[in-house]
Write an enzyme that holds these catalytic residues in place. Structure first.
Site, PDB file in Angstrom:
ATOM      1  N   THR A 109       0.861  -1.187   0.000  1.00  0.00           N
ATOM      2  CA  THR A 109       0.000   0.000   0.000  1.00  0.00           C
ATOM      3  C   THR A 109       0.895   1.235   0.000  1.00  0.00           C
ATOM      4  O   THR A 109       2.046   1.151   0.438  1.00  0.00           O
ATOM      5  CB  THR A 109      -0.864  -0.035   1.280  1.00  0.00           C
ATOM      6  OG1 THR A 109      -1.864  -1.020   1.099  1.00  0.00           O
ATOM      7  CG2 THR A 109      -1.516   1.295   1.611  1.00  0.00           C
ATOM      8  N   ARG A 134     -14.852  -5.889   0.431  1.00  0.00           N
ATOM      9  CA  ARG A 134     -14.109  -5.609   1.665  1.00  0.00           C
ATOM     10  C   ARG A 134     -13.455  -4.213   1.568  1.00  0.00           C
ATOM     11  O   ARG A 134     -12.884  -3.844   0.550  1.00  0.00           O
ATOM     12  CB  ARG A 134     -13.041  -6.691   1.859  1.00  0.00           C
ATOM     13  CG  ARG A 134     -12.147  -6.494   3.076  1.00  0.00           C
ATOM     14  CD  ARG A 134     -10.845  -5.836   2.727  1.00  0.00           C
ATOM     15  NE  ARG A 134      -9.945  -5.732   3.864  1.00  0.00           N
ATOM     16  CZ  ARG A 134      -8.869  -4.969   3.897  1.00  0.00           C
ATOM     17  NH1 ARG A 134      -8.540  -4.240   2.854  1.00  0.00           N
ATOM     18  NH2 ARG A 134      -8.095  -4.918   4.962  1.00  0.00           N
ATOM     19  N   VAL A 135     -13.528  -3.459   2.648  1.00  0.00           N
ATOM     20  CA  VAL A 135     -12.865  -2.156   2.721  1.00  0.00           C
ATOM     21  C   VAL A 135     -11.976  -2.153   3.960  1.00  0.00           C
ATOM     22  O   VAL A 135     -12.410  -2.575   5.035  1.00  0.00           O
ATOM     23  CB  VAL A 135     -13.911  -1.017   2.825  1.00  0.00           C
ATOM     24  CG1 VAL A 135     -13.235   0.317   3.096  1.00  0.00           C
ATOM     25  CG2 VAL A 135     -14.745  -0.943   1.546  1.00  0.00           C
ATOM     26  N   GLY A 136     -10.748  -1.683   3.799  1.00  0.00           N
ATOM     27  CA  GLY A 136      -9.821  -1.661   4.931  1.00  0.00           C
ATOM     28  C   GLY A 136      -9.787  -0.289   5.601  1.00  0.00           C
ATOM     29  O   GLY A 136     -10.734   0.500   5.509  1.00  0.00           O
ATOM     30  N   ASP A 137      -8.681  -0.012   6.266  1.00  0.00           N
ATOM     31  CA  ASP A 137      -8.541   1.246   7.015  1.00  0.00           C
ATOM     32  C   ASP A 137      -8.233   2.448   6.132  1.00  0.00           C
ATOM     33  O   ASP A 137      -8.475   3.591   6.527  1.00  0.00           O
ATOM     34  CB  ASP A 137      -7.395   1.108   8.031  1.00  0.00           C
ATOM     35  CG  ASP A 137      -6.075   0.821   7.322  1.00  0.00           C
ATOM     36  OD1 ASP A 137      -5.992  -0.230   6.625  1.00  0.00           O
ATOM     37  OD2 ASP A 137      -5.142   1.639   7.411  1.00  0.00           O
ATOM     38  N   LEU A 184      -2.445  -4.540   8.121  1.00  0.00           N
ATOM     39  CA  LEU A 184      -3.749  -5.176   8.024  1.00  0.00           C
ATOM     40  C   LEU A 184      -4.848  -4.260   8.586  1.00  0.00           C
ATOM     41  O   LEU A 184      -4.876  -3.959   9.776  1.00  0.00           O
ATOM     42  CB  LEU A 184      -3.703  -6.504   8.781  1.00  0.00           C
ATOM     43  CG  LEU A 184      -4.713  -7.544   8.313  1.00  0.00           C
ATOM     44  CD1 LEU A 184      -4.583  -7.834   6.818  1.00  0.00           C
ATOM     45  CD2 LEU A 184      -4.534  -8.819   9.108  1.00  0.00           C
ATOM     46  N   GLY A 185      -5.751  -3.834   7.684  1.00  0.00           N
ATOM     47  CA  GLY A 185      -6.744  -2.830   8.042  1.00  0.00           C
ATOM     48  C   GLY A 185      -7.693  -3.272   9.143  1.00  0.00           C
ATOM     49  O   GLY A 185      -8.172  -2.448   9.922  1.00  0.00           O
ATOM     50  N   THR A 240      -0.123   1.817   7.270  1.00  0.00           N
ATOM     51  CA  THR A 240      -0.192   0.667   6.379  1.00  0.00           C
ATOM     52  C   THR A 240      -0.154  -0.590   7.234  1.00  0.00           C
ATOM     53  O   THR A 240       0.381  -0.581   8.341  1.00  0.00           O
ATOM     54  CB  THR A 240       0.956   0.676   5.340  1.00  0.00           C
ATOM     55  OG1 THR A 240       0.864  -0.516   4.567  1.00  0.00           O
ATOM     56  CG2 THR A 240       2.332   0.765   5.983  1.00  0.00           C
TER      57      THR A 240
HETATM   58  N1  ASP Z   1      -4.132  -1.111   5.119  1.00  0.00           N
HETATM   59  C1  ASP Z   1      -4.436  -1.730   3.857  1.00  0.00           C
HETATM   60  C2  ASP Z   1      -5.774  -2.434   3.954  1.00  0.00           C
HETATM   61  O1  ASP Z   1      -6.032  -3.076   4.965  1.00  0.00           O
HETATM   62  C3  ASP Z   1      -3.408  -2.701   3.399  1.00  0.00           C
HETATM   63  C4  ASP Z   1      -1.972  -2.284   3.551  1.00  0.00           C
HETATM   64  O2  ASP Z   1      -1.669  -1.262   4.139  1.00  0.00           O
HETATM   65  O3  ASP Z   1      -1.093  -2.986   3.039  1.00  0.00           O
HETATM   66  O4  ASP Z   1      -6.513  -2.404   3.005  1.00  0.00           O
END
Ligand code: ASP
Length: 313
Positions: free
Chosen positions: A179, A207-210, A232-233, A230
């Protein structure tokens, strides 16, 4: 009195070492962002320009290089925020756009909203005639799903007999990587933050992350500084990590202390793994991660941009 400008950027936190192409692209992006700051441009311009270079490169998981969701679609998320008036804009699940960060900025500047999602976000970008990218080809979709299934450790027979949703339930070795994001401080002392992503491996459609969530993936406040996350969201969202780091900066913590405490809390409370760019309003900064590596760099105009894949841990 004008302040010395500074820019930081990242290309994701995870296990894999940075590639040569990523290093070169990050250095180029930092140099372009810094050049704008040097000429007196606002930090929001520097953040958008830096992220656009990373999105357009194809060597990061954002914009052109974004990974695909399990149904073979490329849905991207991005957000941007400016710290003077706490203005923010974001898009989630946007498709066919080359630079989701520019769509996020348009949401901030041209609408009364903060976040647009899905096909409506894509239509919004089309309305503003943003540069487009082609949809993934059949071959790319197939290659991506086989790669994802292999990464999940599923055998050929399992891959043939299970639906993508069942496969997702079967294994949950989700992985976040590559990311992109940036934070900057301009000559007026205004902080800005942004981030852009294609998401994570093995994600369900929708799916939507942070990354597009203000206070989770990014935050900027001139009374604190700027943060871009960055990792895991799913963990970052539950602790609203970017806002928590910014609040600690506002309370007087140094960037190193603020990020160290919040990453430790992320690990203990939700077993979260992440990396952060943290820039305080006075120009002190930290780049930190509790993953094995984080591709990131910074530049304040002296010497050359610094780009590495291991920082404070
Ligand atoms: N934070 C991003 C998400 O969860 C992924 C990442 O930062 O690599 O979508």
């Amino acid at each position: 009195m004008t302040k010395p400008p500074l820019i930081l950027a990242h290309g994701g936190a995870g296990k894999s070492p940075m590639t040569k192409a990523q290093r070169a692209c990050l250095a180029e992006a930092l140099a372009s962002g810094y050049e704008l700051l040097r000429r007196g441009a606002p930090s929001i311009d520097a953040v958008e320009t830096t992220i656009k270079i990373l999105e357009g490169s194809g060597v990061f998981n954002a914009g052109v290089g974004s990974c695909l969701q399990l149904d073979g679609s490329k849905r991207m998320d991005a957000s941007i925020m400016e710290g003077r008036d706490l203005r923010a804009g974001a898009v989630a699940g946007i498709e066919l756009v080359r630079h989701p960060i520019s769509a996020a900025r348009l949401v901030m500047e041209e609408t009364a909203h903060v976040l647009l999602v899905g096909p409506s976000a894509t239509r919004f970008a089309r309305h503003w005639k943003l540069d487009r990218q082609s949809p993934p080809t059949r071959a790319q979709q197939k290659a991506a799903s086989v790669k994802a299934m292999k990464r999940a450790g599923l055998s050929g027979a399992q891959r043939r007999t299970l639906s993508v949703f069942a496969q997702m339930q079967t294994r949950s070795r989700r992985e976040a990587r590559d990311t992109v994001g940036a934070v900057a401080l301009d000559r007026d002392g205004t902080a800005a933050a942004g981030a852009s992503t294609g998401g994570i491996a093995l994600m369900l459609p929708g799916r939507v992350g942070d990354t597009p969530l203000i206070g989770c993936g990014v935050y900027a406040d001139n009374e604190a500084g700027a943060v871009s996350m960055t990792g895991l969201g799913e963990g970052i969202i539950r602790l609203a990590v970017a806002k928590e780091i910014a609040d600690r900066l506002a309370g007087g913590a140094s960037p190193v202390m603020a990020v160290r405490l919040v990453l430790a809390k992320l690990a203990t409370r939700v077993q979260g793994r992440a990396g952060a760019l943290v820039l305080a309003k006075d120009g002190r900064f930290a780049i930190a991660h509790n993953t094995a590596r984080m591709t990131a760099g910074y530049w304040n105009g002296s010497g050359k941009p610094v780009v590495k894949d291991k920082f404070e841990r």
